[in-house]
Design a protein around this motif. Structure first.
Motif, PDB file in Angstrom:
ATOM      1  N   THR A 363      60.522 -11.463  -7.492  1.00 18.89           N
ATOM      2  CA  THR A 363      59.693 -10.640  -8.113  1.00 18.89           C
ATOM      3  C   THR A 363      58.245 -10.584  -7.102  1.00 18.89           C
ATOM      4  OG1 THR A 363      60.010 -10.749 -10.308  1.00 18.89           O
ATOM      5  CG2 THR A 363      57.888 -10.101  -9.995  1.00 18.89           C
ATOM      6  N   LEU A 364      57.653 -11.732  -6.739  1.00 15.80           N
ATOM      7  CA  LEU A 364      56.484 -12.031  -6.021  1.00 15.80           C
ATOM      8  C   LEU A 364      56.897 -11.376  -4.612  1.00 15.80           C
ATOM      9  CD1 LEU A 364      53.556 -12.754  -5.707  1.00 15.80           C
ATOM     10  CD2 LEU A 364      54.644 -15.083  -5.160  1.00 15.80           C
ATOM     11  N   ASP A 365      57.938 -11.530  -3.958  1.00 18.68           N
ATOM     12  CA  ASP A 365      58.183 -10.972  -2.727  1.00 18.68           C
ATOM     13  C   ASP A 365      58.121  -9.459  -2.674  1.00 18.68           C
ATOM     14  OD1 ASP A 365      58.492 -13.548  -1.621  1.00 18.68           O
ATOM     15  OD2 ASP A 365      60.559 -13.454  -1.371  1.00 18.68           O
ATOM     16  N   SER A 366      58.876  -8.915  -3.921  1.00 18.30           N
ATOM     17  CA  SER A 366      59.017  -7.347  -4.072  1.00 18.30           C
ATOM     18  C   SER A 366      57.495  -6.933  -4.086  1.00 18.30           C
ATOM     19  CB  SER A 366      59.665  -6.994  -5.156  1.00 18.30           C
ATOM     20  OG  SER A 366      61.009  -7.506  -5.092  1.00 18.30           O
ATOM     21  N   ILE A 367      56.642  -7.528  -4.996  1.00 18.15           N
ATOM     22  CA  ILE A 367      55.362  -6.975  -5.152  1.00 18.15           C
ATOM     23  C   ILE A 367      54.477  -7.061  -3.992  1.00 18.15           C
ATOM     24  CG2 ILE A 367      53.210  -7.488  -6.172  1.00 18.15           C
ATOM     25  CD1 ILE A 367      54.673  -8.259  -8.870  1.00 18.15           C
ATOM     26  N   GLU A 368      54.489  -8.235  -3.052  1.00 20.31           N
ATOM     27  CA  GLU A 368      53.840  -8.301  -1.813  1.00 20.31           C
ATOM     28  C   GLU A 368      54.225  -7.507  -0.660  1.00 20.31           C
ATOM     29  OE1 GLU A 368      53.849 -12.506  -1.347  1.00 20.31           O
ATOM     30  OE2 GLU A 368      52.057 -12.732  -2.486  1.00 20.31           O
ATOM     31  N   SER A 369      55.524  -6.961  -0.770  1.00 22.70           N
ATOM     32  CA  SER A 369      55.994  -5.965   0.411  1.00 22.70           C
ATOM     33  C   SER A 369      56.101  -4.680   0.181  1.00 22.70           C
ATOM     34  CB  SER A 369      57.838  -6.281   0.578  1.00 22.70           C
ATOM     35  OG  SER A 369      58.055  -5.849  -0.581  1.00 22.70           O
ATOM     36  N   ALA A 370      55.340  -4.322  -1.101  1.00 18.57           N
ATOM     37  CA  ALA A 370      55.148  -2.714  -1.316  1.00 18.57           C
ATOM     38  C   ALA A 370      53.507  -2.440  -0.660  1.00 18.57           C
ATOM     39  CB  ALA A 370      55.417  -2.492  -2.741  1.00 18.57           C
ATOM     40  N   ASP A 371      53.713  -1.606   0.212  1.00 17.67           N
ATOM     41  CA  ASP A 371      52.459  -1.031   0.699  1.00 17.67           C
ATOM     42  C   ASP A 371      52.193   0.235   0.358  1.00 17.67           C
ATOM     43  OD1 ASP A 371      50.462  -0.622   2.160  1.00 17.67           O
ATOM     44  OD2 ASP A 371      51.342  -1.157   4.148  1.00 17.67           O
ATOM     45  N   PRO A 372      51.223   0.676  -0.527  1.00 21.31           N
ATOM     46  CA  PRO A 372      50.755   1.799  -0.890  1.00 21.31           C
ATOM     47  C   PRO A 372      49.958   2.394  -0.033  1.00 21.31           C
ATOM     48  CG  PRO A 372      50.121   0.060  -2.658  1.00 21.31           C
ATOM     49  CD  PRO A 372      50.585  -0.575  -1.273  1.00 21.31           C
ATOM     50  N   THR A 373      49.406   1.863   1.073  1.00 22.61           N
ATOM     51  CA  THR A 373      48.809   2.697   2.159  1.00 22.61           C
ATOM     52  C   THR A 373      49.760   3.336   3.173  1.00 22.61           C
ATOM     53  OG1 THR A 373      48.365   0.619   3.399  1.00 22.61           O
ATOM     54  CG2 THR A 373      46.863   1.320   1.688  1.00 22.61           C
ATOM     55  N   LYS A 374      50.983   2.761   3.137  1.00 22.27           N
ATOM     56  CA  LYS A 374      51.904   3.038   4.170  1.00 22.27           C
ATOM     57  C   LYS A 374      53.075   3.220   3.614  1.00 22.27           C
ATOM     58  CE  LYS A 374      49.372   1.391   8.406  1.00 22.27           C
ATOM     59  NZ  LYS A 374      49.482   0.355   9.347  1.00 22.27           N
ATOM     60  N   PRO A 375      53.707   4.130   2.595  1.00 17.79           N
ATOM     61  CA  PRO A 375      54.744   3.851   1.864  1.00 17.79           C
ATOM     62  C   PRO A 375      55.911   4.744   2.171  1.00 17.79           C
ATOM     63  CG  PRO A 375      53.220   5.824   1.053  1.00 17.79           C
ATOM     64  CD  PRO A 375      52.611   5.292   1.997  1.00 17.79           C
ATOM     65  N   THR A 376      55.923   5.372   3.425  1.00 18.01           N
ATOM     66  CA  THR A 376      57.032   6.016   3.937  1.00 18.01           C
ATOM     67  C   THR A 376      57.273   5.852   5.297  1.00 18.01           C
ATOM     68  OG1 THR A 376      55.239   7.808   4.489  1.00 18.01           O
ATOM     69  CG2 THR A 376      56.533   8.173   2.258  1.00 18.01           C
ATOM     70  N   VAL A 377      58.505   6.174   5.582  1.00 17.16           N
ATOM     71  CA  VAL A 377      58.806   6.121   7.320  1.00 17.16           C
ATOM     72  C   VAL A 377      57.958   6.990   8.278  1.00 17.16           C
ATOM     73  CG1 VAL A 377      60.727   6.333   9.059  1.00 17.16           C
ATOM     74  CG2 VAL A 377      61.165   5.377   6.478  1.00 17.16           C
ATOM     75  N   LYS A 378      57.805   8.136   7.813  1.00 17.64           N
ATOM     76  CA  LYS A 378      56.854   8.975   8.620  1.00 17.64           C
ATOM     77  C   LYS A 378      55.475   9.094   8.044  1.00 17.64           C
ATOM     78  CE  LYS A 378      60.867  12.409   9.487  1.00 17.64           C
ATOM     79  NZ  LYS A 378      61.393  13.637   9.038  1.00 17.64           N
ATOM     80  N   PRO A 379      54.358   9.314   8.772  1.00 17.06           N
ATOM     81  CA  PRO A 379      53.178   9.322   8.091  1.00 17.06           C
ATOM     82  C   PRO A 379      52.860  10.411   7.133  1.00 17.06           C
ATOM     83  CG  PRO A 379      53.094  10.424  10.514  1.00 17.06           C
ATOM     84  CD  PRO A 379      54.536   9.695  10.045  1.00 17.06           C
ATOM     85  N   VAL A 380      52.053  10.043   6.231  1.00 18.82           N
ATOM     86  CA  VAL A 380      51.756  10.811   4.908  1.00 18.82           C
ATOM     87  C   VAL A 380      50.122  10.844   4.704  1.00 18.82           C
ATOM     88  CG1 VAL A 380      53.830  10.746   3.840  1.00 18.82           C
ATOM     89  CG2 VAL A 380      52.264   8.994   3.380  1.00 18.82           C
ATOM     90  N   PRO A 381      49.622  11.970   4.046  1.00 18.22           N
ATOM     91  CA  PRO A 381      48.075  11.780   3.916  1.00 18.22           C
ATOM     92  C   PRO A 381      47.823  11.242   2.545  1.00 18.22           C
ATOM     93  CG  PRO A 381      48.979  13.881   3.165  1.00 18.22           C
ATOM     94  CD  PRO A 381      50.003  13.105   3.804  1.00 18.22           C
ATOM     95  N   TYR A 382      48.759  10.580   1.651  1.00 21.37           N
ATOM     96  CA  TYR A 382      48.297  10.120   0.406  1.00 21.37           C
ATOM     97  C   TYR A 382      48.635   8.553   0.336  1.00 21.37           C
ATOM     98  CZ  TYR A 382      53.631  10.923   0.201  1.00 21.37           C
ATOM     99  OH  TYR A 382      54.971  10.940   0.158  1.00 21.37           O
ATOM    100  N   VAL A 383      48.209   8.130  -0.496  1.00 23.89           N
ATOM    101  CA  VAL A 383      48.456   6.721  -1.126  1.00 23.89           C
ATOM    102  C   VAL A 383      49.279   6.379  -2.331  1.00 23.89           C
ATOM    103  CG1 VAL A 383      47.175   4.595  -1.888  1.00 23.89           C
ATOM    104  CG2 VAL A 383      46.032   6.143  -0.185  1.00 23.89           C
ATOM    105  N   GLY A 384      50.240   5.501  -2.466  1.00 28.43           N
ATOM    106  CA  GLY A 384      50.967   5.392  -3.650  1.00 28.43           C
ATOM    107  C   GLY A 384      52.458   5.171  -2.992  1.00 28.43           C
ATOM    108  N   VAL A 385      53.160   4.336  -3.798  1.00 25.65           N
ATOM    109  CA  VAL A 385      54.509   4.106  -3.427  1.00 25.65           C
ATOM    110  C   VAL A 385      55.584   4.960  -4.146  1.00 25.65           C
ATOM    111  CG1 VAL A 385      56.451   2.248  -3.222  1.00 25.65           C
ATOM    112  CG2 VAL A 385      54.054   1.686  -2.868  1.00 25.65           C
ATOM    113  N   GLN A 386      55.314   4.830  -5.486  1.00 21.31           N
ATOM    114  CA  GLN A 386      56.255   5.755  -6.167  1.00 21.31           C
ATOM    115  C   GLN A 386      55.787   6.917  -7.047  1.00 21.31           C
ATOM    116  OE1 GLN A 386      54.788   3.027  -7.368  1.00 21.31           O
ATOM    117  NE2 GLN A 386      54.672   2.959  -9.430  1.00 21.31           N
ATOM    118  N   PHE A 387      54.478   7.229  -6.394  1.00 22.27           N
ATOM    119  CA  PHE A 387      53.529   8.185  -6.737  1.00 22.27           C
ATOM    120  C   PHE A 387      52.699   8.738  -5.823  1.00 22.27           C
ATOM    121  CE2 PHE A 387      51.529   4.458  -8.192  1.00 22.27           C
ATOM    122  CZ  PHE A 387      50.240   4.506  -7.666  1.00 22.27           C
TER     123      PHE A 387
END
Length: 436
Positions: A363-387
């Motif tokens: 659980t802790l590894d999963s939480i700490e590996s998610a990056d809302p500022t860089k959620p995608t492979v290609k660049p995006v103008p937004y923040v958020g992983v699943q939103f």
């Protein structure tokens, strides 16, 4: 007037004053297991705060979001404490709809909050919601079914492995389905899962100029893979299943795998709630080898609307429900396995919790590996992983979720669902001024 009459009158006046001074907090919350447990433990809060009564409004996830959003946007003032998510907090704080939680008491220890969770609830250096539980997502699976099929789950599986395993362990005659995934329409239901999944497939909601990307091959690959997998190895009626429905299926032994919120781990591993508690294993959310896993980042948090007339009482409740002491209370009453996960560093340093919760490190590894500022492979103008952290996402996300749920139900083809998603997202983003 006799002395007795005088004393009786005085006592009545004092009683009336006491009744008049009591405050009732109206708390809007989601019908998840951890929240329902909290309601059962509030005698502890009332004992410590005898002048505060609690009234609960407990709602299904999609309904809660709709009602709370409508109330706060219209300044309806129905609620004194809101259960909201990481999506709403920064948007609503910037609208001055929430009160900052400047001082939750000397013992609260705000620095004990996990940085990944705290940062999503902080605006301009101020905390605007206190996390009740935090989560990412991961694979929960039946070790016995894997053993019987001669399969070994890697700690970090690929989507191809998951799909192959799901098909191999499916036995529809015995009502055992290889995989359960969210299908119920909603920006925080099926689109939470599918957006996180799509990140690992290289997809994104919008390009750098805010143009919707549902006409791109990465989304086609994501939705094709999902619909085919669920058709082959998913339960019947999957387009109606959200978190709670899939939890029930897994706990009753009908799912070989379930990819969903890490918070579910304590429910599926608890023998009081789960028929398969002694057979459950855990793994990281799958990937496609592109550098992103299909895991999200979220916290269900307690916030105080700016319109409440009971801010101090509300703050006392929020501090109680999200404190270290509350975790200790849950542990005392129901065991460390059931302590609200994903919010505090001290929980993951607690040897008793580590011993009780085999899923703690995952659980802790999963939480700490998610990056809302860089959620995608290609660049995006937004923040958020699943939103996507823009106000318009609630409406657009739910509308797209309806198209994808219809594709899962067989009412639309994958191509039709993606075409509709592209059209409606383009229309709304143009109307909102993102697309020039």
């Amino acid at each position: 007037m006799t002395l007795r009459t005088f004393l009786l009158g005085a006592c009545s006046a004092l009683a009336f004053a006491g009744m008049a001074s009591a405050e009732t907090l109206t708390i809007a919350t989601v019908n998840n297991g951890d929240m329902i447990r909290m309601q059962k433990l509030t005698d502890d809060f009332k004992a410590k705060n005898p002048g505060i009564d609690l009234e609960w409004v407990t709602l299904e996830e999609n309904v809660l979001r709709q009602k709370v959003t409508t109330d706060i946007a219209t300044k309806g003032g129905q609620y004194d404490v809101l259960t909201i998510g990481t999506y709403e907090v920064p948007i609503w704080a910037k609208q001055d709809w929430l009160l900052p939680l400047d001082n939750l008491g000397a013992n609260y220890d705000v620095d004990d909050l996990l940085p990944a969770i705290r940062s999503g609830l902080t605006v301009d250096g101020k905390l605007y919601a206190a996390p009740f539980y935090g989560e990412s997502s991961m694979v929960m699976y039946r070790k016995d079914l894997f053993d019987a099929a001669g399969l070994t789950m890697p700690d970090a599986p690929t989507w191809d492995f998951v799909a192959d395993a799901a098909r191999k362990i499916t036995n529809k005659d015995k009502e055992i389905y290889g995989i359960c995934l969210r299908g119920k329409a909603g920006w925080g239901e099926n689109m939470a899962f599918l957006t996180a999944m799509s990140n690992s497939f290289g997809a994104r909601w919008f390009d750098e100029k805010w143009k919707p990307q549902f006409d791109q091959p990465e989304w086609k690959d994501t939705l094709d893979f999902y619909v085919k997998l669920m058709k082959d190895a998913g339960p019947p009626g999957a387009s109606s299943n959200g978190f709670n429905e899939n939890l029930a299926l897994f706990q009753t032994g009908k799912c070989g795998m379930w990819i969903d919120a890490t918070v579910a781990a304590s429910f599926v591993a608890d023998p009081k709630q789960s028929q398969v508690a002694d057979k459950v294993g855990f793994a990281l959310a799958p990937d496609k080898g592109l550098g992103k896993r299909g895991n999200w980042l979220w916290a269900w948090s307690l916030a105080i609307p700016a319109g409440t007339q009971k801010a101090e009482a509300a703050k006392k409740f929020v501090a109680w429900a999200t404190s270290k002491e509350y975790s200790n209370l849950v542990a005392e009453k129901e065991g460390w396995l059931n302590a609200p996960p994903g919010t505090r560093k001290s929980l993951y340093a607690n040897a008793d919790y580590q011993k009780a919760a085999s899923f703690a490190k995952m659980t802790l590894d999963s939480i700490e590996s998610a990056d809302p500022t860089k959620p995608t492979v290609k660049p995006v103008p937004y923040v958020g992983v699943q939103f996507v952290a823009i106000p318009e996402f609630q409406g657009i996300g739910t509308a797209v979720g309806q198209q994808f749920s219809a594709a899962l139900a067989g009412q639309l083809s994958v191509d039709q669902a993606l075409q509709s998603a592209q059209q409606l997202a383009t229309r709304e983003m143009t109307k909102a001024g993102y697309i020039k």
